[in-house]
Design a protein around this motif. Structure first.
Motif, mmCIF file in Angstrom:
data_model
loop_
_atom_site.group_PDB
_atom_site.id
_atom_site.type_symbol
_atom_site.label_atom_id
_atom_site.label_comp_id
_atom_site.label_asym_id
_atom_site.label_seq_id
_atom_site.Cartn_x
_atom_site.Cartn_y
_atom_site.Cartn_z
ATOM 1 N N ILE A 197 57.431 9.774 -12.633
ATOM 2 C CA ILE A 197 56.184 10.313 -12.441
ATOM 3 C C ILE A 197 55.154 9.132 -12.666
ATOM 4 O O ILE A 197 54.042 9.465 -11.864
ATOM 5 N N THR A 198 55.408 8.444 -13.116
ATOM 6 C CA THR A 198 54.268 7.162 -13.442
ATOM 7 C C THR A 198 54.216 6.701 -11.956
ATOM 8 O O THR A 198 52.861 6.171 -11.339
ATOM 9 N N PHE A 199 55.553 6.355 -11.298
ATOM 10 C CA PHE A 199 55.038 5.624 -9.869
ATOM 11 C C PHE A 199 54.646 6.779 -8.829
ATOM 12 O O PHE A 199 53.830 6.409 -7.949
ATOM 13 N N SER A 200 55.154 7.839 -8.929
ATOM 14 C CA SER A 200 54.486 8.873 -8.098
ATOM 15 C C SER A 200 52.790 9.016 -8.401
ATOM 16 O O SER A 200 52.000 9.214 -7.589
ATOM 17 N N PHE A 201 52.303 9.047 -9.711
ATOM 18 C CA PHE A 201 50.978 8.987 -10.261
ATOM 19 C C PHE A 201 50.515 7.858 -9.435
ATOM 20 O O PHE A 201 49.256 7.759 -8.991
ATOM 21 N N SER A 202 51.067 6.504 -9.491
ATOM 22 C CA SER A 202 50.315 5.359 -8.861
ATOM 23 C C SER A 202 50.047 5.562 -7.394
ATOM 24 O O SER A 202 49.394 4.520 -6.833
ATOM 25 N N ALA A 203 50.523 6.630 -6.763
ATOM 26 C CA ALA A 203 50.104 6.598 -5.337
ATOM 27 C C ALA A 203 48.929 6.968 -5.046
ATOM 28 O O ALA A 203 48.214 7.003 -4.162
ATOM 29 N N VAL A 204 48.154 7.599 -6.268
ATOM 30 C CA VAL A 204 46.832 8.034 -6.179
ATOM 31 C C VAL A 204 46.014 6.702 -5.854
ATOM 32 O O VAL A 204 44.978 6.620 -5.158
ATOM 33 N N LEU A 205 46.523 5.775 -6.397
ATOM 34 C CA LEU A 205 45.739 4.524 -6.310
ATOM 35 C C LEU A 205 45.641 4.033 -4.864
ATOM 36 O O LEU A 205 44.674 3.464 -4.298
ATOM 37 N N MET A 206 46.778 4.411 -4.008
ATOM 38 C CA MET A 206 46.759 4.024 -2.429
ATOM 39 C C MET A 206 45.961 4.963 -1.829
ATOM 40 O O MET A 206 45.357 4.625 -1.018
ATOM 41 N N ILE A 207 45.989 6.069 -2.301
ATOM 42 C CA ILE A 207 45.060 7.054 -1.731
ATOM 43 C C ILE A 207 43.408 6.834 -2.012
ATOM 44 O O ILE A 207 42.734 6.792 -0.984
ATOM 45 N N LEU A 208 43.277 5.922 -3.090
ATOM 46 C CA LEU A 208 41.876 5.692 -3.335
ATOM 47 C C LEU A 208 41.501 4.417 -2.576
ATOM 48 O O LEU A 208 40.266 4.305 -1.936
ATOM 49 N N ILE A 209 42.407 3.539 -2.422
ATOM 50 C CA ILE A 209 42.418 2.485 -1.391
ATOM 51 C C ILE A 209 41.903 3.042 0.055
ATOM 52 O O ILE A 209 40.902 2.544 0.525
ATOM 53 N N LEU A 210 42.422 3.867 0.473
ATOM 54 C CA LEU A 210 42.247 4.657 1.840
ATOM 55 C C LEU A 210 40.998 5.216 1.839
ATOM 56 O O LEU A 210 40.226 5.008 2.760
ATOM 57 N N ILE A 211 40.535 5.939 0.769
ATOM 58 C CA ILE A 211 39.346 6.734 0.766
ATOM 59 C C ILE A 211 38.073 5.772 0.699
ATOM 60 O O ILE A 211 37.249 5.771 1.571
ATOM 61 N N ILE A 212 38.099 4.919 -0.223
ATOM 62 C CA ILE A 212 37.346 3.834 -0.470
ATOM 63 C C ILE A 212 36.745 3.056 0.932
ATOM 64 O O ILE A 212 35.903 2.681 1.103
ATOM 65 N N TYR A 213 38.259 2.607 1.528
ATOM 66 C CA TYR A 213 38.227 1.713 2.576
ATOM 67 C C TYR A 213 37.154 2.530 3.742
ATOM 68 O O TYR A 213 36.444 2.132 4.420
ATOM 69 N N LEU A 214 37.805 3.741 4.019
ATOM 70 C CA LEU A 214 36.928 4.609 4.993
ATOM 71 C C LEU A 214 35.611 4.892 4.828
ATOM 72 O O LEU A 214 34.941 4.534 6.026
#
Length: 393
Positions: free
Chosen positions: A364-381
């Motif tokens: 679940i921790t690995f799946s939760f860390s996917a949020v960090l990748m989504i944050l990278i995408l949002i902040i970048y865009l």
């Protein structure tokens, strides 16, 4: 982007790549070997953690000043001195094997490796032709990534059959080879557009440039996810009953990295960063979710490929993009900021995701860390729309 085809693989570029590869192999042999050695002379496993924390703390503190020193001193001379310094810290391990003394050595090595990484990153970004910046940074990043992978593999295999002291002799030989390489480098001079104005800049401007803040935040989030994978993959293998086979994730990730980096730099130079960073962040998020829900090796290998795409692209492409945002004389500052945020991301990710894992488990921790990748995408865009390439004309 400038499409002028100029030579990338010059003698100086090859020397700095070879020097960096051997240097990273040596450092990560020591980093992986120290905990194994400490376990043989101390019954307290926390000591190995203290040594790692000491190393990271010393490195992080030094990074705040490294860019200032690099911009003030001849870079070739500083590279030679830093390599001699680091070789000296390795030699000190033969003087005393007490825990306190070894902790001091790790602090000294943190200072030395900080200076060396800042130097090779800055030198490589300076000698790469502007029209092939992405390609040059990506291949340089591949050499350092291979070093961080090969080093621990050598250390673990070597210490299974030979002594820690003999491994340190081996690292001395490897670092001596890097030192010889440094003698053949040319002094890299950065042309300053307004040297008098630069010299009058306040102290803090050598350490920080707001133009690189967004890329730095992005690499920090990226390395938070990497920290989780590096630290908890072994335990996750036990959690899903695949044991040591879980290490095949890194093989899948490494092969993917080499393939993707062989052409991603050329894409950056021709089309820019947007076409690479967006799919990389998406692939990384999907890979982490797949990893979190993995129940067999097929899913693990698939996640390794998907996360490998993000691993191959995000750091070097964000770094190359960051270097286009600042004038030549601020490349050392940009590289230093990126490295500071990378160190911070690794530290925060290790502690934060470790806390989450203790509550909900590794999957679940690995799946939760996917949020960090989504944050990278949002902040970048959102943030990249306001970022403009530095125009030196």
């Amino acid at each position: 982007m400038n499409n002028t085809k100029v030579k990338l693989w010059t003698n100086q570029y090859l020397i700095i790549i070879l020097l960096s590869l051997i240097m990273f192999v040596s450092f990560y042999m020591i980093t992986a070997g120290f905990p194994i050695y400490v376990a043989t002379i101390s019954e307290n496993p926390a000591i190995a953690g203290i040594m790692t924390t000491t190393l990271m703390t010393a490195s992080l503190i030094t990074r705040f000043f490294a860019s200032i020193i690099i911009q003030k001193i001849n870079m070739k001379l500083l590279l030679i001195i830093s390599l001699l310094y680091f070789i000296g810290t390795i030699a000190l391990t033969f003087v005393n094997d007490s825990i306190g003394f070894l902790i001091v050595i790790r602090a000294l090595q943190g200072i030395g490796f900080c200076m060396l990484t800042n130097l090779v990153f800055t030198i490589s970004s300076t000698i790469v032709p502007k029209s092939r910046l992405g390609e040059g940074i990506v291949f340089f990043a591949m050499s350092t990534s291979l070093g961080t992978t090969i080093g621990p593999l050598i250390a673990i295999s070597y210490l299974a059959n030979f002594s820690f002291q003999s491994m340190m002799v081996l690292t001395l030989g490897l670092m001596a080879f890097s030192f010889v390489c440094s003698l053949f480098t040319k002094n890299t001079k950065v042309e300053k557009e307004h040297p008098k104005e630069i010299n009058k800049e306040p102290f803090y401007k050598y350490m920080f440039d707001k133009r690189v803040l967004l890329p730095s935040i992005l690499v920090a989030f990226n390395y938070m996810t990497i920290a989780g994978i590096v630290n908890f993959m072994g335990a996750f293998g036990k959690e899903i009953n695949v044991g040591a086979s879980i290490s095949q994730f890194f093989i899948a990730q490494g092969i993917t990295m080499v393939i993707i980096r062989s052409f991603s730099g050329k894409i950056f130079d021709k089309f820019g960063h947007r076409i690479l960073i967006i799919p990389a962040a998406v692939s990384g998020a999907i890979g982490l979710v797949v990893l979190g829900f993995s129940t067999n090796m097929i899913m693990v290998l698939l996640s390794g490929v998907l996360f490998g795409i993000a691993f191959a692209i995000l750091h070097p492409i964000i770094q190359a993009w960051a270097l286009t945002l600042v004038p030549p004389e601020k490349k050392a500052t940009a590289n230093s900021m990126l490295l500071i945020f990378i160190d911070s991301g690794l530290a925060i990710g290790s502690v934060g995701l470790g806390f989450i894992a203790s509550i909900v488990g590794y999957g679940i921790t690995f799946s939760f860390s996917a949020v960090l990748m989504i944050l990278i995408l949002i902040i970048y865009l959102i943030g990249s729309k306001k970022m403009t390439v530095y125009n030196d004309k």
